[in-house]
Write a protein that holds these residues in place. Structure first.
Motif, PDB file in Angstrom:
ATOM      1  N   ALA A 299       0.728  -1.233   0.035  1.00  0.00           N
ATOM      2  CA  ALA A 299       0.080   0.185  -0.184  1.00  0.00           C
ATOM      3  C   ALA A 299       0.470   1.111   0.003  1.00  0.00           C
ATOM      4  O   ALA A 299       0.555   2.017  -0.635  1.00  0.00           O
ATOM      5  N   ALA A 300       2.044   1.167   0.893  1.00  0.00           N
ATOM      6  CA  ALA A 300       2.928   2.137   1.318  1.00  0.00           C
ATOM      7  C   ALA A 300       2.856   2.575  -0.077  1.00  0.00           C
ATOM      8  O   ALA A 300       3.887   3.603  -0.727  1.00  0.00           O
ATOM      9  N   GLN A 301       3.994   1.318  -1.295  1.00  0.00           N
ATOM     10  CA  GLN A 301       4.323   1.675  -2.712  1.00  0.00           C
ATOM     11  C   GLN A 301       3.238   1.876  -2.972  1.00  0.00           C
ATOM     12  O   GLN A 301       3.960   3.082  -4.764  1.00  0.00           O
ATOM     13  N   PHE A 302       1.913   1.754  -3.375  1.00  0.00           N
ATOM     14  CA  PHE A 302       1.082   2.741  -4.339  1.00  0.00           C
ATOM     15  C   PHE A 302       1.187   3.706  -4.335  1.00  0.00           C
ATOM     16  O   PHE A 302       0.981   5.056  -5.005  1.00  0.00           O
ATOM     17  N   LEU A 303       1.098   5.250  -2.483  1.00  0.00           N
ATOM     18  CA  LEU A 303       1.109   6.182  -2.199  1.00  0.00           C
ATOM     19  C   LEU A 303       2.462   6.473  -3.009  1.00  0.00           C
ATOM     20  O   LEU A 303       2.157   7.748  -3.705  1.00  0.00           O
ATOM     21  N   ASN A 304       3.566   6.236  -2.919  1.00  0.00           N
ATOM     22  CA  ASN A 304       5.183   6.871  -3.924  1.00  0.00           C
ATOM     23  C   ASN A 304       4.604   6.526  -4.800  1.00  0.00           C
ATOM     24  O   ASN A 304       5.413   7.247  -5.997  1.00  0.00           O
ATOM     25  N   ASP A 305       3.621   5.581  -6.030  1.00  0.00           N
ATOM     26  CA  ASP A 305       3.681   5.564  -7.218  1.00  0.00           C
ATOM     27  C   ASP A 305       1.956   6.532  -7.617  1.00  0.00           C
ATOM     28  O   ASP A 305       2.118   6.564  -9.114  1.00  0.00           O
ATOM     29  N   ASN A 306       1.941   7.245  -6.838  1.00  0.00           N
ATOM     30  CA  ASN A 306       0.739   8.799  -6.973  1.00  0.00           C
ATOM     31  C   ASN A 306      -0.029   8.695  -7.333  1.00  0.00           C
ATOM     32  O   ASN A 306      -1.774   8.530  -7.701  1.00  0.00           O
ATOM     33  N   GLU A 307      -0.926   7.036  -6.585  1.00  0.00           N
ATOM     34  CA  GLU A 307      -1.652   6.523  -6.273  1.00  0.00           C
ATOM     35  C   GLU A 307      -2.263   7.106  -5.267  1.00  0.00           C
ATOM     36  O   GLU A 307      -1.962   7.245  -4.231  1.00  0.00           O
ATOM     37  N   VAL A 308      -3.921   6.640  -5.461  1.00  0.00           N
ATOM     38  CA  VAL A 308      -5.309   6.507  -4.152  1.00  0.00           C
ATOM     39  C   VAL A 308      -5.507   5.478  -3.454  1.00  0.00           C
ATOM     40  O   VAL A 308      -5.852   5.012  -4.266  1.00  0.00           O
TER      41      VAL A 308
ATOM     42  N   LEU B 255      -8.755   9.080   2.430  1.00  0.00           N
ATOM     43  CA  LEU B 255      -8.480   8.782   1.739  1.00  0.00           C
ATOM     44  C   LEU B 255      -6.830   9.763   0.689  1.00  0.00           C
ATOM     45  O   LEU B 255      -6.701  10.832   0.899  1.00  0.00           O
ATOM     46  N   GLY B 256      -6.413   8.790   1.037  1.00  0.00           N
ATOM     47  CA  GLY B 256      -4.826   9.461   0.664  1.00  0.00           C
ATOM     48  C   GLY B 256      -4.294   9.075  -0.310  1.00  0.00           C
ATOM     49  O   GLY B 256      -4.343   8.163  -1.161  1.00  0.00           O
ATOM     50  N   ALA B 257      -3.334   9.834  -0.228  1.00  0.00           N
ATOM     51  CA  ALA B 257      -2.040  10.591  -1.528  1.00  0.00           C
ATOM     52  C   ALA B 257      -0.549  11.225  -0.971  1.00  0.00           C
ATOM     53  O   ALA B 257      -1.037  12.027  -0.526  1.00  0.00           O
ATOM     54  N   ASN B 258       0.107  11.293  -1.992  1.00  0.00           N
ATOM     55  CA  ASN B 258       0.794  12.086  -1.960  1.00  0.00           C
ATOM     56  C   ASN B 258       0.682  13.511  -2.083  1.00  0.00           C
ATOM     57  O   ASN B 258       0.461  13.818  -2.581  1.00  0.00           O
ATOM     58  N   ALA B 259       0.975  14.028  -0.729  1.00  0.00           N
ATOM     59  CA  ALA B 259       0.459  15.625  -0.315  1.00  0.00           C
ATOM     60  C   ALA B 259       1.866  16.305  -1.565  1.00  0.00           C
ATOM     61  O   ALA B 259       1.725  17.193  -1.430  1.00  0.00           O
ATOM     62  N   LYS B 260       2.342  16.020  -2.068  1.00  0.00           N
ATOM     63  CA  LYS B 260       3.876  16.510  -2.199  1.00  0.00           C
ATOM     64  C   LYS B 260       3.760  16.870  -4.229  1.00  0.00           C
ATOM     65  O   LYS B 260       4.169  17.279  -4.802  1.00  0.00           O
ATOM     66  N   SER B 261       2.300  15.748  -4.632  1.00  0.00           N
ATOM     67  CA  SER B 261       2.423  15.244  -5.696  1.00  0.00           C
ATOM     68  C   SER B 261       1.051  16.091  -6.276  1.00  0.00           C
ATOM     69  O   SER B 261       0.238  15.187  -5.818  1.00  0.00           O
ATOM     70  N   ASP B 262       0.761  16.361  -7.399  1.00  0.00           N
ATOM     71  CA  ASP B 262      -0.375  17.519  -7.513  1.00  0.00           C
ATOM     72  C   ASP B 262      -0.991  16.326  -8.301  1.00  0.00           C
ATOM     73  O   ASP B 262      -2.472  16.179  -8.539  1.00  0.00           O
ATOM     74  N   GLU B 263      -0.202  15.434  -9.453  1.00  0.00           N
ATOM     75  CA  GLU B 263      -0.585  14.022 -10.106  1.00  0.00           C
ATOM     76  C   GLU B 263      -1.602  13.640  -9.255  1.00  0.00           C
ATOM     77  O   GLU B 263      -2.800  13.326  -8.696  1.00  0.00           O
ATOM     78  N   ALA B 264      -1.111  13.197  -8.184  1.00  0.00           N
ATOM     79  CA  ALA B 264      -2.114  12.004  -6.431  1.00  0.00           C
ATOM     80  C   ALA B 264      -3.437  12.982  -6.158  1.00  0.00           C
ATOM     81  O   ALA B 264      -4.217  12.614  -5.572  1.00  0.00           O
ATOM     82  N   ILE B 265      -2.653  13.725  -5.491  1.00  0.00           N
ATOM     83  CA  ILE B 265      -4.199  14.715  -4.889  1.00  0.00           C
ATOM     84  C   ILE B 265      -5.294  15.192  -6.295  1.00  0.00           C
ATOM     85  O   ILE B 265      -6.183  15.403  -6.121  1.00  0.00           O
ATOM     86  N   ALA B 266      -5.084  15.387  -7.333  1.00  0.00           N
ATOM     87  CA  ALA B 266      -5.595  15.546  -8.332  1.00  0.00           C
ATOM     88  C   ALA B 266      -7.021  14.665  -7.936  1.00  0.00           C
ATOM     89  O   ALA B 266      -7.587  14.564  -8.773  1.00  0.00           O
ATOM     90  N   LYS B 267      -5.982  13.489  -8.162  1.00  0.00           N
ATOM     91  CA  LYS B 267      -6.779  12.115  -8.593  1.00  0.00           C
ATOM     92  C   LYS B 267      -7.927  11.709  -7.139  1.00  0.00           C
ATOM     93  O   LYS B 267      -8.643  11.025  -7.010  1.00  0.00           O
TER      94      LYS B 267
END
Length: 351
Positions: free
Chosen positions: A24-33, A44-56
């Motif tokens: 699950a942690a790897q999914f977060l590092n891959d910018n998945e939600v 509903l978690g995503a990488n806080a540093k990534s625009d791509e992840a947050i958009a998801k």
């Protein structure tokens, strides 16, 4: 999209070694939600540093992008990556309530998180959840995790993985299933970025508990102002709503029964949201108890689950009892008002 589900027992030792947590942690590092449990509700978690992840996150929830997100951390060193200004009052609150259901708003360090997280504000909302799965997941990912509640925007927040699946199956990459959450309502949000701290959202930590630590704080007068740009989640739009119209009833039980009887004579199927003590006293099509009025923690724990249960039995409308606006009752009434879209029925109006 196929939504994976990882089952993790929060009571087991060495959760950090679980392959489910690592995957699950790897999914977060891959910018998945992915969704995961906290002590309040599922996030509903995503990488806080990534625009791509947050958009998801916004896409999955159907959430307006002008509503900021809370950043979840697992270590105090992560906080210094997000802000350079931690007031003495904030330090006292951290010592008293972290990890726990308290979100603190700080001045944001430049380029520390995606601008989508803060909705363009110069502040960032941060909390450290008091849940072993959440903490191990954030630690394993090694990044701050932005996480609103894991539900479709406007629906009751999820307190079980099944709730998440109902709303988001096929819309997110995965769900960490850690069983039912504890507190049941979201964290309290307090703004410590300026002078006098201001509570922007009532929640699992009451105003009285906060004032016992740092002295007098303010309750934001703009909570009901929909035109104001929100600094906290849950401040602008209708939230937590079941499918049927919900009305808050401010009156005695006899008057509430009269309301029920009128609607049933009109052919409506009536639901009632009550407490353990009062539920047996109503004659309606559906009467659901959400906890004991003698212990509002039980109401907070079961409120969202009960609201979702109404969607399964499908009344035409719901009448809800109300609670004193003190202590945890402030958070309960905040959520119920939003679930009702601020629709009140008051006995005094008929006198």
């Amino acid at each position: 999209m196929k939504t994976i589900q990882w089952i993790v027992d929060k009571y087991e030792d060495n959760i950090s070694t679980y392959p489910q947590i690592k995957e699950a942690a790897q999914f977060l590092n891959d910018n998945e939600v992915i969704a995961f449990p906290t002590e309040t509700v599922y996030g509903l978690g995503a990488n806080a540093k990534s625009d791509e992840a947050i958009a998801k996150i916004f896409a999955a929830k159907g959430r307006p992008a002008d509503n900021p997100l809370i950043v979840h951390i697992s270590t105090f060193s992560q906080l210094t990556e997000l802000t350079e200004h931690i007031s003495n009052q904030a330090k006292q609150l951290i010592k008293a309530f972290w990890p726990g259901p308290l979100t603190i708003i700080f001045p944001k360090k430049e380029n520390s998180v995606s601008k989508l997280v803060t909705a363009g504000l110069e502040t960032v909302a941060v909390r450290m959840p008091n849940h072993p799965i959440a903490l191990e997941l954030i630690t394993a990912a090694g990044i701050p995790i932005a996480a609103p509640s894991a539900n479709r925007s406007g629906k009751p927040s999820p307190t079980t993985a099944d709730h998440v699946c109902t709303d988001l199956n096929g819309r997110i990459a995965g769900i960490v299933n850690g069983g039912m959450t504890g507190v049941g309502v979201e964290s309290t949000v307090i703004d410590c970025s300026g002078g006098v701290p201001v509570i922007l959202r009532p929640g699992g930590i009451s105003q009285e508990e906060i004032e016992a630590v740092i002295g007098k704080v303010m309750m934001d007068q703009a909570l009901a102002n929909r035109d104001e740009k929100p600094k906290s989640p849950g401040m602008k739009y209708t939230h937590y709503a079941p499918a049927a119209p919900l009305y808050l009833v401010d009156g005695d039980r006899k008057w509430m029964q009269e309301l029920i009887d009128r609607k049933r004579l009109e052919g409506e199927k009536v639901g009632v949201l009550a407490t353990n003590e009062t539920a047996p006293l109503y004659d309606a099509d559906f009467v659901l108890a959400c906890g004991s009025k003698k212990d509002l923690k039980t109401v907070a724990h079961h409120l969202y689950d009960t609201l979702r249960s109404f969607d399964e039995i499908k009344p035409d409308l719901i009448f809800a009892e109300v609670f004193p606006a003190t202590g945890l009752g402030v958070a309960l009434m905040n959520r119920l008002e939003k679930a009702a879209g601020h629709k009140w029925l008051k006995q005094i109006d008929e006198k």
